[in-house]
Design a protein around this motif. Sequence first.
Motif, short mmCIF file in Angstrom:
data_model
loop_
_atom_site.label_atom_id
_atom_site.label_comp_id
_atom_site.label_asym_id
_atom_site.label_seq_id
_atom_site.Cartn_x
_atom_site.Cartn_y
_atom_site.Cartn_z
N SER A 155 34.51 -23.54 -56.79
CA SER A 155 34.96 -22.42 -55.97
C SER A 155 36.40 -22.03 -56.29
N LEU A 193 25.53 -17.79 -53.79
CA LEU A 193 24.87 -18.94 -53.20
C LEU A 193 25.74 -19.72 -52.22
N PHE A 194 27.02 -19.91 -52.62
CA PHE A 194 27.81 -20.89 -51.88
C PHE A 194 29.13 -20.39 -51.31
N VAL A 195 29.46 -19.17 -51.60
CA VAL A 195 30.74 -18.67 -51.10
C VAL A 195 30.54 -17.56 -50.08
N ARG A 196 29.75 -16.58 -50.46
CA ARG A 196 29.51 -15.45 -49.57
C ARG A 196 28.84 -15.90 -48.26
N THR A 197 29.24 -15.30 -47.19
CA THR A 197 28.64 -15.65 -45.92
C THR A 197 27.46 -14.75 -45.58
#
Lengths: 212, 212
Positions: free
Chosen positions: A172, A110-114
């Motif tokens: 993270s 959700l929040f790390v992978r681009t």
Amino acid sequence: MGVKERKERDKVEMRDKILQSAQHLFLAKGFDQISIRNIAEAIEYSPATIYLYFKDKNEIIHALHLDGFRLLVRHFEPLVKFTDPFERLIEMGNAYIKFATNNPGVYELLFVRTEPMKHITNRLDEEWKEGDRAFDVLFQTVSQCQQSGHFKGLDTQNLSMMIWSFIHGLCSLGISNHITHVKEARDKKLVVDAVMASTYQTFQTVMERLKA
Amino acid sequence: MGVKERKERDKVEMRDKILQSAQHLFLAKGFDQISIRNIAEAIEYSPATIYLYFKDKNEIIHALHLDGFRLLVRHFEPLVKFTDPFERLIEMGNAYIKFATNNPGVYELLFVRTEPMKHITNRLDEEWKEGDRAFDVLFQTVSQCQQSGHFKGLDTQNLSMMIWSFIHGLCSLGISNHITHVKEARDKKLVVDAVMASTYQTFQTVMERLKA
DNA sequence: ATCTAAAAATAAACACCGTTTAGTAATTTT
DNA sequence: AAAATTACTAAACGGTGTTTATTTTTAGAT
């Protein structure tokens, strides 16, 4: 003459089947194991078939992304029982941290992978709705805190963004194993959680001092 | 009888050559383009040769990791000119954000990717020195702030961790394109920077209120 | 029921990837 | 000059995402 309708149902069914397999692979064996070939084997079709239902792998990942957001939102649902907005804000942080540490892979998605964001890029308005909604839950709570007289003189949007940045940073760093600089790192999993907890505790204290 | 010495020099030279190529590929074409085969082609050797100088790809990435940390530390060096610890703390945040936005790939390598940390895992004490040192710069500054009477009653370690979490979260969200929920996202790059700036401004205000 | 056109599925290939093995070429030591 | 050591590499293994040409299946019309 319901042929067309049935075919459409079949198409949706197949899409679901692909997504389910992808999710299963993801949860069971991690992000790297989501491969077109693995999915194909799981659903007992050839790899090429998948491309009849999804443009490319990114589209599949993006679909999982949406599911992940729904899971996050579900973590926020119990928060309605906290009537005091400040208390709700704090508990929201706890829920977020819990979500992240219990579902590190999903969080990463959700929040790390681009990759999932890359897929969106252009048509943001349609696709980033879930993100908007989740952020809005935070925004509303901060806003209510301010209506109760807290956080005076601070811009609601900026303050919400600040809070999210902190919490996301903490999660993270925890998930990516970057909190290991703490010397007493014996049983790692435990220590990371402990560091996250006490850091959040400090944040809580800071926010309380900001009330006035 | 300097044969041995020359051979050792050659070995080091070759290692450097490999790393330089890897770094060049990384900076020019991104993380994904660091491949053993690309490196091999760049240095005009066969892929297998690289394995005579590095155990595996992770070892190469970890070496780049170290270089990245040196670059970060260099961003911190000009901070000595700020004698007031609080001012230095704020400027440290600016330097960190600058480093992250100017070198998004490097930042990702240092603090987002799990690969380099995986390579360390066991022998943490030897290998995470750079990370420790960078964190210590923050810790010392926070400590000095407290000696000047700020941030009373807060644990230095926790507060430092909190600050790092926030700044990292902000940079990480910015780099991974997760700040795009802001509606006025026309020229994205600019807007992301603007959001980061005003969020950090808010953080600065919060920290100032915490002085007392 | 048969033929045809459209739809669905696939086999096979392309161009990559990290890594290992077994064998060749170069260099140093004896 | 021969032997031993070191440096290097070709080729293969098992993996990846994706495309193209082909076959199989299905649906509708005769």
